[in-house]
Scaffold this motif. Sequence first.
Motif, PDB file in Angstrom:
ATOM      1  N   ILE A   8     -25.567 -23.021  23.889  1.00 24.45           N
ATOM      2  CA  ILE A   8     -26.212 -22.207  24.933  1.00 24.45           C
ATOM      3  C   ILE A   8     -25.240 -21.136  25.388  1.00 24.45           C
ATOM      4  N   GLN A   9     -25.774 -19.947  25.684  1.00 21.78           N
ATOM      5  CA  GLN A   9     -24.926 -18.817  26.051  1.00 21.78           C
ATOM      6  C   GLN A   9     -24.561 -18.834  27.538  1.00 21.78           C
ATOM      7  N   PRO A  10     -23.291 -18.513  27.828  1.00 25.07           N
ATOM      8  CA  PRO A  10     -22.892 -18.405  29.250  1.00 25.07           C
ATOM      9  C   PRO A  10     -23.159 -16.991  29.771  1.00 25.07           C
ATOM     10  N   PHE A  15     -28.457 -21.792  34.281  1.00 20.72           N
ATOM     11  CA  PHE A  15     -29.500 -22.045  33.285  1.00 20.72           C
ATOM     12  C   PHE A  15     -30.838 -21.953  34.006  1.00 20.72           C
ATOM     13  N   HIS A  16     -31.918 -21.804  33.249  1.00 22.48           N
ATOM     14  CA  HIS A  16     -33.237 -21.731  33.865  1.00 22.48           C
ATOM     15  C   HIS A  16     -34.136 -22.839  33.318  1.00 22.48           C
ATOM     16  N   LEU A  17     -35.311 -22.956  33.927  1.00 25.43           N
ATOM     17  CA  LEU A  17     -36.230 -24.036  33.544  1.00 25.43           C
ATOM     18  C   LEU A  17     -36.614 -23.990  32.065  1.00 25.43           C
ATOM     19  N   GLY A  18     -36.684 -22.786  31.502  1.00 28.65           N
ATOM     20  CA  GLY A  18     -36.995 -22.662  30.074  1.00 28.65           C
ATOM     21  C   GLY A  18     -35.910 -23.283  29.216  1.00 28.65           C
ATOM     22  N   ASN A  19     -34.653 -22.991  29.559  1.00 31.81           N
ATOM     23  CA  ASN A  19     -33.534 -23.589  28.816  1.00 31.81           C
ATOM     24  C   ASN A  19     -33.622 -25.115  28.883  1.00 31.81           C
ATOM     25  N   TYR A  20     -33.907 -25.609  30.092  1.00 32.23           N
ATOM     26  CA  TYR A  20     -33.935 -27.051  30.278  1.00 32.23           C
ATOM     27  C   TYR A  20     -35.083 -27.689  29.507  1.00 32.23           C
ATOM     28  N   ASP A 111     -36.175  -7.097  19.565  1.00 34.50           N
ATOM     29  CA  ASP A 111     -36.523  -7.104  20.996  1.00 34.50           C
ATOM     30  C   ASP A 111     -35.331  -6.727  21.861  1.00 34.50           C
ATOM     31  N   LYS A 112     -34.193  -7.399  21.602  1.00 38.57           N
ATOM     32  CA  LYS A 112     -33.043  -7.178  22.481  1.00 38.57           C
ATOM     33  C   LYS A 112     -32.472  -5.777  22.307  1.00 38.57           C
ATOM     34  N   SER A 113     -32.472  -5.256  21.082  1.00 36.57           N
ATOM     35  CA  SER A 113     -31.900  -3.926  20.885  1.00 36.57           C
ATOM     36  C   SER A 113     -32.827  -2.859  21.460  1.00 36.57           C
ATOM     37  N   VAL A 146     -33.768 -26.667  19.722  1.00 35.12           N
ATOM     38  CA  VAL A 146     -33.856 -25.310  20.275  1.00 35.12           C
ATOM     39  C   VAL A 146     -35.295 -25.032  20.715  1.00 35.12           C
ATOM     40  N   GLY A 147     -35.449 -23.954  21.461  1.00 34.01           N
ATOM     41  CA  GLY A 147     -36.772 -23.497  21.857  1.00 34.01           C
ATOM     42  C   GLY A 147     -37.426 -22.703  20.738  1.00 34.01           C
ATOM     43  N   GLU A 148     -38.706 -22.424  20.934  1.00 31.26           N
ATOM     44  CA  GLU A 148     -39.514 -21.711  19.929  1.00 31.26           C
ATOM     45  C   GLU A 148     -38.887 -20.377  19.496  1.00 31.26           C
ATOM     46  N   ASP A 149     -38.231 -19.688  20.431  1.00 34.31           N
ATOM     47  CA  ASP A 149     -37.673 -18.365  20.109  1.00 34.31           C
ATOM     48  C   ASP A 149     -36.585 -18.428  19.036  1.00 34.31           C
ATOM     49  N   GLN A 150     -36.088 -19.620  18.741  1.00 35.98           N
ATOM     50  CA  GLN A 150     -35.021 -19.749  17.738  1.00 35.98           C
ATOM     51  C   GLN A 150     -35.535 -20.138  16.353  1.00 35.98           C
ATOM     52  N   THR A 183     -43.336 -27.868  25.335  1.00 38.47           N
ATOM     53  CA  THR A 183     -42.440 -27.105  26.219  1.00 38.47           C
ATOM     54  C   THR A 183     -41.533 -26.144  25.449  1.00 38.47           C
ATOM     55  N   ALA A 184     -41.887 -25.825  24.214  1.00 41.04           N
ATOM     56  CA  ALA A 184     -41.011 -25.008  23.367  1.00 41.04           C
ATOM     57  C   ALA A 184     -40.877 -23.574  23.857  1.00 41.04           C
ATOM     58  N   LYS A 185     -41.852 -23.139  24.654  1.00 35.46           N
ATOM     59  CA  LYS A 185     -41.752 -21.786  25.202  1.00 35.46           C
ATOM     60  C   LYS A 185     -42.286 -21.782  26.626  1.00 35.46           C
ATOM     61  N   ILE A 186     -41.369 -21.685  27.570  1.00 32.35           N
ATOM     62  CA  ILE A 186     -41.741 -21.590  28.979  1.00 32.35           C
ATOM     63  C   ILE A 186     -41.783 -20.103  29.313  1.00 32.35           C
ATOM     64  N   TYR A 187     -42.821 -19.700  30.017  1.00 31.00           N
ATOM     65  CA  TYR A 187     -43.031 -18.266  30.254  1.00 31.00           C
ATOM     66  C   TYR A 187     -42.516 -17.824  31.617  1.00 31.00           C
ATOM     67  N   SER A 194     -44.540 -13.319  28.489  1.00 29.50           N
ATOM     68  CA  SER A 194     -43.237 -13.259  27.817  1.00 29.50           C
ATOM     69  C   SER A 194     -42.352 -14.413  28.262  1.00 29.50           C
ATOM     70  N   LYS A 195     -41.392 -14.741  27.428  1.00 32.90           N
ATOM     71  CA  LYS A 195     -40.600 -15.938  27.654  1.00 32.90           C
ATOM     72  C   LYS A 195     -39.677 -15.774  28.852  1.00 32.90           C
ATOM     73  N   MET A 196     -39.460 -16.863  29.563  1.00 28.95           N
ATOM     74  CA  MET A 196     -38.469 -16.888  30.629  1.00 28.95           C
ATOM     75  C   MET A 196     -37.108 -16.706  29.962  1.00 28.95           C
ATOM     76  N   SER A 197     -36.300 -15.740  30.444  1.00 29.59           N
ATOM     77  CA  SER A 197     -35.042 -15.392  29.792  1.00 29.59           C
ATOM     78  C   SER A 197     -33.937 -15.130  30.793  1.00 29.59           C
ATOM     79  N   LYS A 198     -32.719 -15.535  30.423  1.00 26.01           N
ATOM     80  CA  LYS A 198     -31.572 -15.207  31.274  1.00 26.01           C
ATOM     81  C   LYS A 198     -31.403 -13.698  31.376  1.00 26.01           C
ATOM     82  N   SER A 199     -31.700 -12.999  30.288  1.00 26.55           N
ATOM     83  CA  SER A 199     -31.401 -11.562  30.277  1.00 26.55           C
ATOM     84  C   SER A 199     -32.515 -10.700  30.874  1.00 26.55           C
ATOM     85  N   VAL A 200     -33.644 -11.297  31.231  1.00 25.22           N
ATOM     86  CA  VAL A 200     -34.696 -10.535  31.917  1.00 25.22           C
ATOM     87  C   VAL A 200     -35.082 -11.290  33.192  1.00 25.22           C
TER      88      VAL A 200
HETATM   89  P1  ATP Z   1     -30.754 -14.737  26.656  1.00 19.56           P
HETATM   90  O1  ATP Z   1     -31.921 -14.051  27.307  1.00 19.56           O
HETATM   91  O2  ATP Z   1     -29.395 -14.228  27.107  1.00 19.56           O
HETATM   92  O3  ATP Z   1     -30.884 -14.865  25.167  1.00 19.56           O
HETATM   93  P2  ATP Z   1     -31.833 -17.353  27.015  1.00 19.56           P
HETATM   94  O4  ATP Z   1     -32.511 -17.607  28.302  1.00 19.56           O
HETATM   95  O5  ATP Z   1     -32.678 -17.059  25.824  1.00 19.56           O
HETATM   96  O6  ATP Z   1     -30.775 -16.200  27.254  1.00 19.56           O
HETATM   97  P3  ATP Z   1     -30.053 -18.894  25.376  1.00 19.56           P
HETATM   98  O7  ATP Z   1     -28.682 -19.310  25.792  1.00 19.56           O
HETATM   99  O8  ATP Z   1     -30.192 -17.751  24.419  1.00 19.56           O
HETATM  100  O9  ATP Z   1     -30.870 -18.570  26.716  1.00 19.56           O
HETATM  101  O10 ATP Z   1     -30.830 -20.134  24.796  1.00 19.56           O
HETATM  102  C1  ATP Z   1     -30.467 -21.488  25.024  1.00 19.56           C
HETATM  103  C2  ATP Z   1     -31.590 -22.390  24.555  1.00 19.56           C
HETATM  104  O11 ATP Z   1     -32.711 -22.291  25.448  1.00 19.56           O
HETATM  105  C3  ATP Z   1     -32.127 -22.044  23.161  1.00 19.56           C
HETATM  106  O12 ATP Z   1     -32.356 -23.247  22.463  1.00 19.56           O
HETATM  107  C4  ATP Z   1     -33.444 -21.345  23.440  1.00 19.56           C
HETATM  108  O13 ATP Z   1     -34.368 -21.506  22.392  1.00 19.56           O
HETATM  109  C5  ATP Z   1     -33.897 -22.072  24.693  1.00 19.56           C
HETATM  110  N1  ATP Z   1     -34.787 -21.241  25.506  1.00 19.56           N
HETATM  111  C6  ATP Z   1     -34.465 -20.053  26.063  1.00 19.56           C
HETATM  112  N2  ATP Z   1     -35.497 -19.577  26.770  1.00 19.56           N
HETATM  113  C7  ATP Z   1     -36.511 -20.489  26.652  1.00 19.56           C
HETATM  114  C8  ATP Z   1     -37.839 -20.560  27.151  1.00 19.56           C
HETATM  115  N3  ATP Z   1     -38.326 -19.603  27.928  1.00 19.56           N
HETATM  116  N4  ATP Z   1     -38.593 -21.639  26.839  1.00 19.56           N
HETATM  117  C9  ATP Z   1     -38.098 -22.620  26.051  1.00 19.56           C
HETATM  118  N5  ATP Z   1     -36.851 -22.619  25.539  1.00 19.56           N
HETATM  119  C10 ATP Z   1     -36.055 -21.561  25.832  1.00 19.56           C
END
Ligand code: ATP
Length: 330
Positions: A8-10, A15-20, A111-113, A146-150, A183-187, A194-200
């Motif tokens: 997981i990236q620092p 961390f957020h609920l999606g990561n968990y 997406d990220k670029s 990992v989550g669906e995005d991977q 729970t592979a993709k939390i929005y 769109s997916k819950m993301s640390k970077s957005v």
């Molecule tokens: P960033 O936006 O910086 O990429 P991130 O929120 O995607 O951050 P990561 O550290 O890239 O977090 O991912 C850690 C783990 O959490 C990965 O296995 C990823 O698939 C999972 N993950 C991230 N976001 C979600 C989400 N919204 N729903 C389910 N799993 C997620």
Amino acid sequence: RPRVLSGIQPTADSFHLGNYLGALREWVTMQDEHDAFYCVVDLHAITVAQDPELLRQRTRLSAAQLLALGIDPERSTLFVQSHVPEHAQLSWVLECLTGFGEAGRMTQFKDKSARQEADHVSVGLFTYPVLQAADILLYQADAVPVGEDQRQHLELTRNLAQRFNSRYGKTFTVPAAHIPKGTAKIYDLQDPTSKMSKSVPAGVVELLESPKRSAKKIRSAVTDLEREIRYDVENKPGISNLLVIYSALTGRGIADLETAYEGKGYGDLKKELGEVVVEFVTPFQERVREYLDDPTELDKVLHRGAERARAVSAETLRTVFDRVGFLPPM
Ligand code: ATP
Ligand code: MG
């Protein structure tokens, strides 16, 4: 025992609920039956600009959160990616096996670029999935939670493992993605398509923010104009996302929740889910504070983790260097 690796990236304070729900919860359960390697991937974090002091803090904070979620450093190897130089070394070898076009098809890079100025998009962001392949293959992992995005990155990892094996002889275990059902993709709560993301950080429930703030974010989650509480991703993405989170945190089935909320309003669902989240994060935050109170112990855990990780990764890298034809150093 089968091997498992994930990272997981620092890249944020929390961390957020999606990561968990998408990944970290699986990390914890998989410890029971697997020989687990879990890392805080700071090399990945610098694919976008990071403040050095903040990165260091967030790396410790990430480790503390993993421990607080239940990663047991006696059973699992918990380490920081940059402490194990083999990751970057194997990555180079794999980069030389990766097609430029193949890497260019990765949708996460696209997406990220697209979110950055072209001049600021680094080559590291482009080669990120290859470094991720190195993370996994070094440990001969069988499974990668990992989550669906991977999913696409895992497919690339499998292709690279197979390519290396067929060119140089069987060297790597070909890993399987372990992606949880449901729970592979939390929005995102503000944009439930769109997916819950640390970077957005829009509608992101951060595990370390004030529980009150999380509850408030859930109360103001974007939903739809109907009144019925029903799981329907097409037409009701917001409500469906809330039901998924509710179900995952309480263990109650979605159908059960639909019945329980028959005749009730969105406000009731949001308020009660807010309470569920508060109950989950409050003791978690307490445990994180305890780990942070003792940074020497935390650093010791990471140091031991890195030593165990290096023992495994160095052996894989030695074999790889030999197979590709590098002259042994001594
Ligand atoms: P960033 O936006 O910086 O990429 P991130 O929120 O995607 O951050 P990561 O550290 O890239 O977090 O991912 C850690 C783990 O959490 C990965 O296995 C990823 O698939 C999972 N993950 C991230 N976001 C979600 C989400 N919204 N729903 C389910 N799993 C997620
Ligand atoms: Mg990510």
